[in-house]
Design a protein around this motif. Structure first.
Motif, mmCIF file in Angstrom:
data_model
loop_
_atom_site.group_PDB
_atom_site.id
_atom_site.type_symbol
_atom_site.label_atom_id
_atom_site.label_comp_id
_atom_site.label_asym_id
_atom_site.label_seq_id
_atom_site.Cartn_x
_atom_site.Cartn_y
_atom_site.Cartn_z
ATOM 1 N N MET A 1 7.663 18.923 8.511
ATOM 2 C CA MET A 1 6.794 18.229 7.604
ATOM 3 C C MET A 1 6.520 16.839 8.149
ATOM 4 O O MET A 1 7.359 16.225 8.768
ATOM 5 C CB MET A 1 7.435 18.122 6.242
ATOM 6 N N HIS A 2 5.375 16.371 7.862
ATOM 7 C CA HIS A 2 4.992 15.048 8.317
ATOM 8 C C HIS A 2 5.760 13.979 7.542
ATOM 9 O O HIS A 2 5.788 13.989 6.318
ATOM 10 C CB HIS A 2 3.489 14.825 8.132
ATOM 11 N N LEU A 3 6.369 13.065 8.251
ATOM 12 C CA LEU A 3 7.100 11.977 7.603
ATOM 13 C C LEU A 3 6.164 11.092 6.800
ATOM 14 O O LEU A 3 6.563 10.492 5.807
ATOM 15 C CB LEU A 3 7.855 11.159 8.649
ATOM 16 N N GLN A 4 4.905 11.050 7.210
ATOM 17 C CA GLN A 4 3.925 10.247 6.482
ATOM 18 C C GLN A 4 3.755 10.769 5.054
ATOM 19 O O GLN A 4 3.664 9.977 4.117
ATOM 20 C CB GLN A 4 2.588 10.263 7.214
ATOM 21 N N ILE A 5 3.730 12.085 4.886
ATOM 22 C CA ILE A 5 3.579 12.666 3.553
ATOM 23 C C ILE A 5 4.782 12.313 2.685
ATOM 24 O O ILE A 5 4.629 11.923 1.527
ATOM 25 C CB ILE A 5 3.421 14.203 3.639
ATOM 26 N N LEU A 6 5.994 12.436 3.242
ATOM 27 C CA LEU A 6 7.188 12.090 2.482
ATOM 28 C C LEU A 6 7.193 10.614 2.106
ATOM 29 O O LEU A 6 7.592 10.249 1.000
ATOM 30 C CB LEU A 6 8.444 12.443 3.275
ATOM 31 N N SER A 7 6.712 9.780 2.992
ATOM 32 C CA SER A 7 6.625 8.349 2.706
ATOM 33 C C SER A 7 5.659 8.084 1.550
ATOM 34 O O SER A 7 5.938 7.269 0.669
ATOM 35 C CB SER A 7 6.172 7.599 3.958
ATOM 36 N N ILE A 8 4.542 8.776 1.553
ATOM 37 C CA ILE A 8 3.552 8.628 0.478
ATOM 38 C C ILE A 8 4.156 9.067 -0.849
ATOM 39 O O ILE A 8 4.003 8.394 -1.865
ATOM 40 C CB ILE A 8 2.268 9.417 0.795
ATOM 41 N N ILE A 9 4.878 10.198 -0.834
ATOM 42 C CA ILE A 9 5.499 10.686 -2.070
ATOM 43 C C ILE A 9 6.504 9.665 -2.589
ATOM 44 O O ILE A 9 6.561 9.389 -3.793
ATOM 45 C CB ILE A 9 6.152 12.061 -1.851
ATOM 46 N N LYS A 10 7.294 9.078 -1.704
ATOM 47 C CA LYS A 10 8.264 8.067 -2.129
ATOM 48 C C LYS A 10 7.572 6.874 -2.775
ATOM 49 O O LYS A 10 8.034 6.345 -3.783
ATOM 50 C CB LYS A 10 9.110 7.612 -0.937
ATOM 51 N N GLN A 11 6.447 6.444 -2.210
ATOM 52 C CA GLN A 11 5.698 5.319 -2.780
ATOM 53 C C GLN A 11 5.155 5.679 -4.161
ATOM 54 O O GLN A 11 5.166 4.851 -5.082
ATOM 55 C CB GLN A 11 4.553 4.924 -1.855
ATOM 56 N N ILE A 12 4.700 6.909 -4.302
ATOM 57 C CA ILE A 12 4.157 7.351 -5.585
ATOM 58 C C ILE A 12 5.270 7.449 -6.627
ATOM 59 O O ILE A 12 5.055 7.159 -7.799
ATOM 60 C CB ILE A 12 3.414 8.695 -5.421
ATOM 61 N N LEU A 13 6.473 7.832 -6.206
ATOM 62 C CA LEU A 13 7.603 7.928 -7.140
ATOM 63 C C LEU A 13 7.881 6.589 -7.810
ATOM 64 O O LEU A 13 8.249 6.543 -8.989
ATOM 65 C CB LEU A 13 8.858 8.425 -6.425
ATOM 66 N N ILE A 14 7.717 5.515 -7.069
ATOM 67 C CA ILE A 14 7.916 4.183 -7.654
ATOM 68 C C ILE A 14 6.929 3.965 -8.796
ATOM 69 O O ILE A 14 7.298 3.502 -9.880
ATOM 70 C CB ILE A 14 7.764 3.091 -6.572
#
Length: 67
Positions: A1-14
């Protein structure tokens, strides 16, 4: 999985903590990344192509959930 997608999800979780909404991921969802997407906070996974290409729909769905 792209780390960029996981990073985006983490930002959205905030932002999700401050508001009431669900996180949906559409595109590229398959049995190799569905567990990480759920683990990192996705509420809804859209997996059209993976399921259509799978010869057994029920098995395909279970493979997305049984990770």
């Amino acid at each position: 999985m792209h780390l960029q997608i996981l990073s985006i999800i983490k930002q959205i979780l905030i932002k999700k903590k401050e508001n009431n909404f669900k996180i949906s991921v559409d595109g590229g969802v398959n049995d190799t990344n569905s567990h990480d997407l759920i683990k990192f906070g996705s509420d809804i996974l859209v997996s059209g192509s993976f399921l259509i290409k799978n010869s057994n729909l029920n098995k395909g769905i279970k493979s997305l959930l049984n990770t």
